[in-house]
Write an enzyme that holds these catalytic residues in place. Structure first.
Site, PDB file in Angstrom:
ATOM      1  N   ARG A   1       0.834  -1.199   0.000  1.00 64.49           N
ATOM      2  CA  ARG A   1       0.000   0.000   0.000  1.00 64.49           C
ATOM      3  C   ARG A   1       0.876   1.259   0.000  1.00 64.49           C
ATOM      4  O   ARG A   1       2.071   1.202   0.262  1.00 64.49           O
ATOM      5  CB  ARG A   1      -0.907   0.011   1.241  1.00 64.49           C
ATOM      6  CG  ARG A   1      -2.014  -1.009   1.200  1.00 64.49           C
ATOM      7  CD  ARG A   1      -2.762  -1.081   2.528  1.00 64.49           C
ATOM      8  NE  ARG A   1      -1.964  -1.703   3.582  1.00 64.49           N
ATOM      9  CZ  ARG A   1      -2.389  -1.902   4.838  1.00 64.49           C
ATOM     10  NH1 ARG A   1      -3.594  -1.503   5.183  1.00 64.49           N
ATOM     11  NH2 ARG A   1      -1.602  -2.487   5.724  1.00 64.49           N
TER      12      ARG A   1
ATOM     13  N   LYS B   1       1.861   1.670   7.372  1.00 62.59           N
ATOM     14  CA  LYS B   1       2.207   0.839   8.520  1.00 62.59           C
ATOM     15  C   LYS B   1       3.239   1.529   9.400  1.00 62.59           C
ATOM     16  O   LYS B   1       3.885   2.495   9.003  1.00 62.59           O
ATOM     17  CB  LYS B   1       2.720  -0.519   8.064  1.00 62.59           C
ATOM     18  CG  LYS B   1       1.655  -1.406   7.440  1.00 62.59           C
ATOM     19  CD  LYS B   1       0.471  -1.654   8.367  1.00 62.59           C
ATOM     20  CE  LYS B   1       0.806  -2.523   9.556  1.00 62.59           C
ATOM     21  NZ  LYS B   1      -0.388  -2.739  10.439  1.00 62.59           N
TER      22      LYS B   1
ATOM     23  N   TYR C   1      -0.650   4.118  10.845  1.00 62.13           N
ATOM     24  CA  TYR C   1      -1.007   3.085  11.821  1.00 62.13           C
ATOM     25  C   TYR C   1       0.226   2.806  12.677  1.00 62.13           C
ATOM     26  O   TYR C   1       1.332   2.627  12.146  1.00 62.13           O
ATOM     27  CB  TYR C   1      -1.436   1.793  11.125  1.00 62.13           C
ATOM     28  CG  TYR C   1      -2.785   1.870  10.445  1.00 62.13           C
ATOM     29  CD1 TYR C   1      -3.952   2.061  11.184  1.00 62.13           C
ATOM     30  CD2 TYR C   1      -2.900   1.755   9.068  1.00 62.13           C
ATOM     31  CE1 TYR C   1      -5.195   2.135  10.564  1.00 62.13           C
ATOM     32  CE2 TYR C   1      -4.143   1.828   8.436  1.00 62.13           C
ATOM     33  CZ  TYR C   1      -5.272   2.018   9.191  1.00 62.13           C
ATOM     34  OH  TYR C   1      -6.497   2.095   8.585  1.00 62.13           O
TER      35      TYR C   1
ATOM     36  N   HIS D   1      -0.102   1.005  16.356  1.00 61.15           N
ATOM     37  CA  HIS D   1      -0.302  -0.203  17.172  1.00 61.15           C
ATOM     38  C   HIS D   1       0.812  -0.363  18.199  1.00 61.15           C
ATOM     39  O   HIS D   1       1.435  -1.426  18.317  1.00 61.15           O
ATOM     40  CB  HIS D   1      -0.398  -1.434  16.274  1.00 61.15           C
ATOM     41  CG  HIS D   1      -1.502  -1.372  15.259  1.00 61.15           C
ATOM     42  ND1 HIS D   1      -2.845  -1.443  15.601  1.00 61.15           N
ATOM     43  CD2 HIS D   1      -1.478  -1.230  13.909  1.00 61.15           C
ATOM     44  CE1 HIS D   1      -3.593  -1.343  14.514  1.00 61.15           C
ATOM     45  NE2 HIS D   1      -2.793  -1.215  13.469  1.00 61.15           N
TER      46      HIS D   1
ATOM     47  N   GLU E   1      -5.330   4.301  14.087  1.00 59.09           N
ATOM     48  CA  GLU E   1      -6.230   3.337  14.725  1.00 59.09           C
ATOM     49  C   GLU E   1      -6.867   3.846  16.012  1.00 59.09           C
ATOM     50  O   GLU E   1      -7.815   3.233  16.515  1.00 59.09           O
ATOM     51  CB  GLU E   1      -5.524   2.006  14.985  1.00 59.09           C
ATOM     52  CG  GLU E   1      -4.515   2.006  16.124  1.00 59.09           C
ATOM     53  CD  GLU E   1      -3.137   2.457  15.704  1.00 59.09           C
ATOM     54  OE1 GLU E   1      -2.223   2.359  16.538  1.00 59.09           O
ATOM     55  OE2 GLU E   1      -2.962   2.896  14.543  1.00 59.09           O
TER      56      GLU E   1
ATOM     57  N   ASP F   1      -2.302  -7.306  14.979  1.00 55.64           N
ATOM     58  CA  ASP F   1      -1.506  -6.084  15.061  1.00 55.64           C
ATOM     59  C   ASP F   1      -1.722  -5.341  16.373  1.00 55.64           C
ATOM     60  O   ASP F   1      -1.048  -4.337  16.634  1.00 55.64           O
ATOM     61  CB  ASP F   1      -1.746  -5.159  13.859  1.00 55.64           C
ATOM     62  CG  ASP F   1      -3.200  -4.889  13.576  1.00 55.64           C
ATOM     63  OD1 ASP F   1      -4.043  -5.216  14.444  1.00 55.64           O
ATOM     64  OD2 ASP F   1      -3.508  -4.360  12.504  1.00 55.64           O
TER      65      ASP F   1
END
Length: 373
Positions: free
Chosen positions: A15, A75, A94, A96, A118, A270
């Site tokens: 992505r 990510k 993101y 996490h 997130e 994740d």
């Protein structure tokens, strides 16, 4: 502002954090968009499409990180990328962090303002930037689960929809949110026997009304989870606590007692995973077995369909990226209060309470931390 978009470096992550449409929205407002050469290739978006909308292509990640004030990613930054971050830089991606404490430590050392997709949360507690990827991950979870149920992939050799005279495979979805409800959509379409478990009766009521009994809706508790998991051919775990580590709802004893060749798909990996026997895998090496049960625990499931995922992600994140670039962090927080919950790190402070609790560190409110830098 100078906005930087590097090529993603996580294993099998194809992505990219922006589309040509998003590039146009930023450049028309006077911002510069630096994109690393080939950043969109994995999503079938060539460099010239970004350039046609005013984007500037640069050769290396160092050029992006070194020149940009705002970094847009998909990510969490990998270790070499963390080293390229600098104090005061804004990172929007993101993260996490509850599942990646070393990354959290690295961000705190670099002194950045890190905003996690997130944990951006609207007043109704919905997660607008997680939602599109949850939708994709949920739909893919059933697809990959059905595939790995094949005998040649280590599964039981069960066709989820069954055939005339043979019962359908049983799919148990733990969590009735966006990911879980989308897993159920695909499972119902495959004509499987589907059960969805959740503690939120409202979510179950919505599913029950939608499917008119085609999906069994069950209140989630330890006994019901155990009973359903032991009978299942495919279990999909989608439980999420924003910012925190996912609760381990399926114990190793349950896994040990499951049918041989059953499949577990951990969409929550994740955030640490909701199965006790889960550990993160990759698209290159997606599965492993514990107690003769196949585990699929890829940490970036939507990365397998990057074209769809990239456009869905930019649709959700663009308004916030434009606001951050045009108004700065404080201005963006005033315009979009839901971004406050997205701020995970400011300088040396951890600013999301659930993240701080998971990491075992003190929590500093975002506005307080921003005022101190």
């Amino acid at each position: 502002m100078i906005v930087g978009v590097p090529r993603e470096t996580k294993t099998e992550e194809h992505r990219v954090a922006i589309t040509p449409v998003g590039t146009r929205e930023l450049t028309e407002r006077g911002h510069t968009v630096l994109l690393q050469e080939g950043a969109g290739e994995g999503s079938s978006i060539p460099d010239n499409e970004f350039e046609a909308q005013g984007g500037t292509i640069v050769p290396t990640a160092e050029d992006v990180f070194g020149g940009a004030e705002l970094i847009l990613k998909v990510k969490e930054p990998q270790p070499p990328e963390v080293e390229m971050l600098r104090p005061g830089q804004i990172l929007f991606t993101y993260l996490h962090l509850a599942a990646y404490p070393k990354l959290a430590a690295g961000l705190l050392e670099r002194g950045v303002v890190a905003i996690a997709y997130e944990t951006v949360q609207l007043p109704d507690r919905s997660l607008p930037l997680l939602a599109p990827m949850s939708e994709i991950a949920g739909r893919m979870a059933t697809q990959v689960g059905a595939y790995f149920l094949g005998k040649g992939e280590g599964g039981r050799g069960v066709l989820l929809g069954g055939v005339t005279g043979v019962k359908a495979g049983k799919v148990v979805v733990i969590g009735g949110g966006i990911a879980g409800s989308n897993s159920a959509v695909i499972a119902v379409g495959m004509q499987a026997d589907v059960a969805v478990l959740d503690t939120d009766i409202g979510k179950l009521r919505t599913l029950d009304a939608l499917y008119l009994g085609r999906v069994r809706t069950l209140h989630s508790n330890r006994l019901t989870v155990e009973q359903e998991v032991l009978e299942a051919d495919l279990v999909i775990g989608t439980v999420l606590v924003p910012g925190a580590s996912a609760p381990k709802l399926v114990t190793e004893d349950m896994v040990r007692a499951m049918k041989r060749g059953a499949v577990l798909v951990d969409v929550a990996i994740d955030q640490g995973g909701c199965f006790a026997t889960s550990h993160e895998t990759t698209h290159t090496d997606p599965v492993y077995q514990v107690h003769d049960v196949v585990h699929y625990a890829v940490g970036n499931i939507p990365g397998a369909v990057p074209h769809t995922s990239t456009y869905a992600l930019t649709n959700a994140t663009l308004r916030y990226a434009v606001s951050l670039a045009s108004q700065g962090v404080n201005g963006a927080l005033e315009a979009h209060p839901e971004l406050v919950a997205g701020i995970n790190v400011v300088g040396e402070a951890v600013c999301h309470p659930a993240v701080a609790e998971s990491l075992g560190v003190a929590h500093v409110p975002p506005r307080e931390a921003l005022a101190a830098v």
